[in-house]
Design a protein around this motif. Structure first.
Motif, PDB file in Angstrom:
ATOM      1  N   LEU A  21      48.961  41.618  40.985  1.00 53.01           N
ATOM      2  CA  LEU A  21      49.098  42.400  39.750  1.00 53.01           C
ATOM      3  C   LEU A  21      50.556  42.785  39.526  1.00 53.01           C
ATOM      4  O   LEU A  21      51.087  42.664  38.420  1.00 53.01           O
ATOM      5  CB  LEU A  21      48.221  43.661  39.829  1.00 53.01           C
ATOM      6  CG  LEU A  21      46.721  43.444  39.625  1.00 53.01           C
ATOM      7  CD1 LEU A  21      45.947  44.734  39.897  1.00 53.01           C
ATOM      8  CD2 LEU A  21      46.427  42.935  38.208  1.00 53.01           C
ATOM      9  N   ALA A  22      51.211  43.209  40.614  1.00 50.17           N
ATOM     10  CA  ALA A  22      52.623  43.614  40.503  1.00 50.17           C
ATOM     11  C   ALA A  22      53.489  42.437  40.078  1.00 50.17           C
ATOM     12  O   ALA A  22      54.472  42.596  39.357  1.00 50.17           O
ATOM     13  CB  ALA A  22      53.106  44.186  41.839  1.00 50.17           C
ATOM     14  N   ALA A  23      53.101  41.233  40.521  1.00 51.45           N
ATOM     15  CA  ALA A  23      53.889  40.040  40.199  1.00 51.45           C
ATOM     16  C   ALA A  23      53.494  39.447  38.841  1.00 51.45           C
ATOM     17  O   ALA A  23      54.038  38.427  38.425  1.00 51.45           O
ATOM     18  CB  ALA A  23      53.711  38.992  41.296  1.00 51.45           C
ATOM     19  N   GLY A  24      52.533  40.068  38.198  1.00 54.37           N
ATOM     20  CA  GLY A  24      52.117  39.583  36.877  1.00 54.37           C
ATOM     21  C   GLY A  24      51.310  38.292  36.916  1.00 54.37           C
ATOM     22  O   GLY A  24      51.161  37.605  35.914  1.00 54.37           O
ATOM     23  N   LYS A  25      50.788  37.954  38.087  1.00 53.27           N
ATOM     24  CA  LYS A  25      49.982  36.745  38.220  1.00 53.27           C
ATOM     25  C   LYS A  25      48.689  36.850  37.392  1.00 53.27           C
ATOM     26  O   LYS A  25      48.187  37.954  37.190  1.00 53.27           O
ATOM     27  CB  LYS A  25      49.634  36.572  39.710  1.00 53.27           C
ATOM     28  CG  LYS A  25      49.497  35.135  40.145  1.00 53.27           C
ATOM     29  CD  LYS A  25      49.313  35.068  41.661  1.00 53.27           C
ATOM     30  CE  LYS A  25      48.444  33.880  42.026  1.00 53.27           C
ATOM     31  NZ  LYS A  25      48.157  33.828  43.460  1.00 53.27           N
ATOM     32  N   ASN A  26      48.138  35.737  36.951  1.00 58.17           N
ATOM     33  CA  ASN A  26      46.891  35.699  36.162  1.00 58.17           C
ATOM     34  C   ASN A  26      46.963  36.602  34.924  1.00 58.17           C
ATOM     35  O   ASN A  26      45.963  37.195  34.535  1.00 58.17           O
ATOM     36  CB  ASN A  26      45.685  36.122  37.018  1.00 58.17           C
ATOM     37  CG  ASN A  26      45.564  35.333  38.305  1.00 58.17           C
ATOM     38  OD1 ASN A  26      45.591  34.113  38.285  1.00 58.17           O
ATOM     39  ND2 ASN A  26      45.463  36.029  39.432  1.00 58.17           N
ATOM     40  N   GLN A  27      48.121  36.739  34.341  1.00 52.63           N
ATOM     41  CA  GLN A  27      48.331  37.628  33.171  1.00 52.63           C
ATOM     42  C   GLN A  27      47.751  39.025  33.425  1.00 52.63           C
ATOM     43  O   GLN A  27      47.210  39.658  32.520  1.00 52.63           O
ATOM     44  CB  GLN A  27      47.682  37.055  31.895  1.00 52.63           C
ATOM     45  CG  GLN A  27      48.096  35.649  31.496  1.00 52.63           C
ATOM     46  CD  GLN A  27      47.203  34.594  32.149  1.00 52.63           C
ATOM     47  OE1 GLN A  27      45.990  34.727  32.200  1.00 52.63           O
ATOM     48  NE2 GLN A  27      47.822  33.538  32.678  1.00 52.63           N
ATOM     49  N   GLY A  28      47.849  39.441  34.670  1.00 45.61           N
ATOM     50  CA  GLY A  28      47.375  40.791  34.988  1.00 45.61           C
ATOM     51  C   GLY A  28      45.860  40.931  35.035  1.00 45.61           C
ATOM     52  O   GLY A  28      45.334  42.034  35.107  1.00 45.61           O
ATOM     53  N   ARG A  29      45.158  39.801  35.028  1.00 48.72           N
ATOM     54  CA  ARG A  29      43.697  39.876  35.073  1.00 48.72           C
ATOM     55  C   ARG A  29      43.194  39.892  36.504  1.00 48.72           C
ATOM     56  O   ARG A  29      43.791  39.267  37.378  1.00 48.72           O
ATOM     57  CB  ARG A  29      43.074  38.639  34.405  1.00 48.72           C
ATOM     58  CG  ARG A  29      43.165  38.596  32.902  1.00 48.72           C
ATOM     59  CD  ARG A  29      42.382  37.390  32.358  1.00 48.72           C
ATOM     60  NE  ARG A  29      42.666  36.146  33.076  1.00 48.72           N
ATOM     61  CZ  ARG A  29      41.773  35.498  33.817  1.00 48.72           C
ATOM     62  NH1 ARG A  29      40.547  35.957  33.951  1.00 48.72           N
ATOM     63  NH2 ARG A  29      42.113  34.373  34.449  1.00 48.72           N
ATOM     64  N   VAL A  30      42.074  40.571  36.721  1.00 45.56           N
ATOM     65  CA  VAL A  30      41.363  40.459  37.996  1.00 45.56           C
ATOM     66  C   VAL A  30      39.930  40.074  37.655  1.00 45.56           C
ATOM     67  O   VAL A  30      39.266  40.754  36.863  1.00 45.56           O
ATOM     68  CB  VAL A  30      41.379  41.787  38.785  1.00 45.56           C
ATOM     69  CG1 VAL A  30      40.502  41.685  40.025  1.00 45.56           C
ATOM     70  CG2 VAL A  30      42.811  42.155  39.167  1.00 45.56           C
ATOM     71  N   HIS A  31      39.482  38.969  38.195  1.00 40.41           N
ATOM     72  CA  HIS A  31      38.139  38.496  37.880  1.00 40.41           C
ATOM     73  C   HIS A  31      37.524  37.924  39.161  1.00 40.41           C
ATOM     74  O   HIS A  31      38.057  37.003  39.758  1.00 40.41           O
ATOM     75  CB  HIS A  31      38.235  37.416  36.783  1.00 40.41           C
ATOM     76  CG  HIS A  31      36.954  37.223  36.025  1.00 40.41           C
ATOM     77  ND1 HIS A  31      36.910  36.894  34.695  1.00 40.41           N
ATOM     78  CD2 HIS A  31      35.668  37.315  36.425  1.00 40.41           C
ATOM     79  CE1 HIS A  31      35.647  36.790  34.295  1.00 40.41           C
ATOM     80  NE2 HIS A  31      34.872  37.040  35.339  1.00 40.41           N
TER      81      HIS A  31
END
Ligand code: ATP
Ligand code: MG
Length: 562
Positions: A21-31
């Motif tokens: 999340l901090a690195a902005g991976k997956n456009q900030g999504r968690v799924h």
């Protein structure tokens, strides 16, 4: 869900997600997703995975799907599909509109297989299962290439089309990935992607398909199609991760979830494998998947466990990569804590011994008010009927005992919970010397509290003989008498470790208010443990299940041994 659950303890998977999340991976999504195979009921191990996946989605404002991993129709069915949904919901989690089946993707999976064939990355292989095993090699020896590995793309496409059309019998051909027969990872030695299965009726797709995709092929694609970001699975899939990645790297799909493995939950004195649980149920050794002795969610529910206690347990055991076995006492502590706070108190005599209060009038009935909970006035109170004839528990009387015994003895006094002090005047025995009745007196001055200067140390529970309710009480114990029944190699079958005393049924007399209890109601039977009303219970026949004792039973056994 209560508030104190939302600050879940951190663990390595949460740390990975926070970094992403901090690195902005997956456009900030968690799924995430919970992907059960509908070939049995869910158990407490699945609860760990459910709490992990749905808990992460909740805490990081993400989503969690429920997906049935239904690629092996032979052992799967609709009853399991329904039971699994009921159990996940009961645990307190919601997949909203995201209920999926891997079988929803059969057409897409077929399309991606065609892509792999076209790219020369998959081929139809005519070796039989036995030959495939022989060609695969071992951990120390590389595999050998299948003679069909060099088939042309055209021939592979044509054969795969004809396989789908049902032209070839089961076991005659498979579709395999073309990866590396010399790979040190056996999973990468041209793994099977599709097999032929005629004549099965799939619970979702009926007879539409005669080919079924393998788990290792289906899973990454299903995850990617659903936009999953973190695909959490148990450790045995660690060696399959390169294949998970290979599949997604070699098809035209632009989502690549990260597979992360964690260790399975193992609980002492029980089994968690669906195959073994199925065996216990199918062989009639258990009363069904919801037998309260089983570690299934349905069994725990019927046993009286609460969703909150199971969630607390799943948080306490944590999430790591090291294989471990958790003590049953830890699960029991969680339900005890919950019920201590929330369960109403009640008096139930499990092994009734008749008491006649000689100085109490025969036709008199006093309704005594008793609070439902010692620390929670809001729970209100109920009425206990005090009458001339009562029952106390056989274990609460001894003809003679030393001072440590704080119950009733001949000539001694004891307080009846929420009622009077009684004194044992006479012991009546039958011809074989068994105690059948106690003749007692009561002191009318002692209702509720001891008069000044009067010391009565013991308090015991009781029930009115005329107003009490006859009930069946089922006392459960460990299902197995070995901490790891399925890993003991010295016996032929784990069944040899079944505890013959895992269920004991007694005829009890319980306080009148319990006659109104309904299925699922939970109580602390004072001095006995926590109990709930079984769903098979009725007004004519009350049935209570013991959820758990008041203290750790193993600790108690150790005490007695001292
Ligand atoms: P079994 O091997 O007994 O058939 P399974 O793992 O194949 O069980 P699935 O229905 O595939 O059962 O499991 C669904 C999810 O629950 C998977 O992600 C799996 O890893 C997870 N899971 C199953 N058992 C446990 C366990 N004991 N502890 C933690 N997670 C588990
Ligand atoms: Mg599985």
């Amino acid at each position: 869900m209560s508030n104190n659950e939302t600050t879940a303890p951190t663990h390595f998977i949460r740390q990975i997600i926070e970094r992403d999340l901090a690195a902005g991976k997956n456009q900030g999504r968690v799924h995430t997703r919970f992907p059960p195979e509908p070939n049995g009921y869910l158990h407490i191990g699945h609860a760990k995975s459910i709490c992990l996946n749905f808990g992460i989605a909740r805490d990081y404002h993400g989503l969690c799907n429920l997906r049935f991993d239904d690629t092996n129709p032979h052992k799967e069915n609709e009853d399991y599909v329904n039971a699994i949904q009921e159990d996940v919901r009961w645990l307190g989690f919601d997949w909203e509109e995201r209920l999926y089946y891997a079988s929803d993707y059969f057409e897409k999976l077929y399309g991606y297989a065609v892509e792999l064939i076209e790219a020369g990355k998959a081929y139809v292989c005519d070796l039989n299962a036995q030959q495939i095993r022989e060609y695969r090699g071992t951990l120390t020896e590389p595999g050998r290439e299948s003679p069909y590995r060099t088939r042309s793309v055209e021939e592979n496409l044509e054969l795969f089309r004809r396989i789908r059309a049902g032209e070839f019998p089961d076991g005659s051909r498979v579709l395999r990935a073309r990866i590396d027969m010399a790979s040190p990872n056996i999973n990468m030695r041209d793994p099977t992607l599709y097999r032929i299965r005629h004549g099965v009726i799939h619970h979702q797709t009926g007879e539409e398909w005669c080919i079924y995709p393998m788990y290792d092929y289906t899973h990454p694609i299903s995850d990617a199609l659903e936009g999953v970001t973190h695909s959490l699975c148990t450790l045995e899939f660690e060696d399959h991760r390169p294949l998970y990645d290979w599949v997604l790297d070699n098809i035209s799909i632009d989502c690549h979830p990260q597979q992360i493995e964690f260790s399975r939950l193992n609980l002492e004195y029980t089994v968690m494998s669906k195959r073994k649980l199925t065996q216990l149920v199918d062989e009639g050794l258990m009363a069904g998947w919801d037998d309260p002795r089983l570690p299934t969610i349905a069994g725990l529910r019927r046993r009286g466990y609460t969703p909150a206690a199971i969630r607390t347990f799943c948080e306490r055991i944590g999430v790591t990569k090291s294989a471990n076995s958790v003590e049953m006492g830890m699960l029991e502590a969680c339900i005890r804590e919950d019920l201590d706070q929330h369960a109403r108190r009640a008096l139930a005599v499990l092994d009734p011994l008749k008491v006649v209060i000689e100085n109490y009038p025969e036709d008199r009935v006093e309704m005594l008010d008793a609070p439902y909970h010692p620390k929670d006035e809001a729970m209100g109170s109920r009425q206990l009927a005090f009458t001339r004839e009562l029952y106390i528990d056989r274990a609460d009387f001894r003809e003679a005992a030393n001072k440590k015994y704080k119950r009733l003895v001949s000539g001694g006094e004891v307080r009846l919970r929420n009622a009077y002090v009684i004194k044992c005047e006479q012991v009546i025995k039958n011809d074989s010397g068994e105690i059948v009745e106690l003749r007692c007196s009561y002191d009318p001055q002692t209702l509720g509290a001891n008069p000044v200067g009067r010391k009565v140390r013991g308090v015991i529970h009781w029930a009115s003989a005329s107003h009490g309710v006859r009930a069946e009480v089922r006392l459960y114990d460990r299902l197995f008498n070995h901490p790891a029944p399925d890993s003991d190699k010295s016996v032929g079958s784990f069944l040899e470790h079944l505890n013959p005393d895992s269920l004991r049924v007694v005829e009890a007399v319980v306080e009148p208010s319990l006659g109104q209890a309904v299925a699922g109601d939970r109580f602390q039977f004072e001095r006995e443990g926590y109990f709930c009303v079984d769903p098979a219970s009725s007004r004519e026949r009350m049935i209570f299940n013991r959820t758990v004792g008041l203290r750790d039973t193993w600790a108690k056994i150790a005490e007695q041994d001292d």
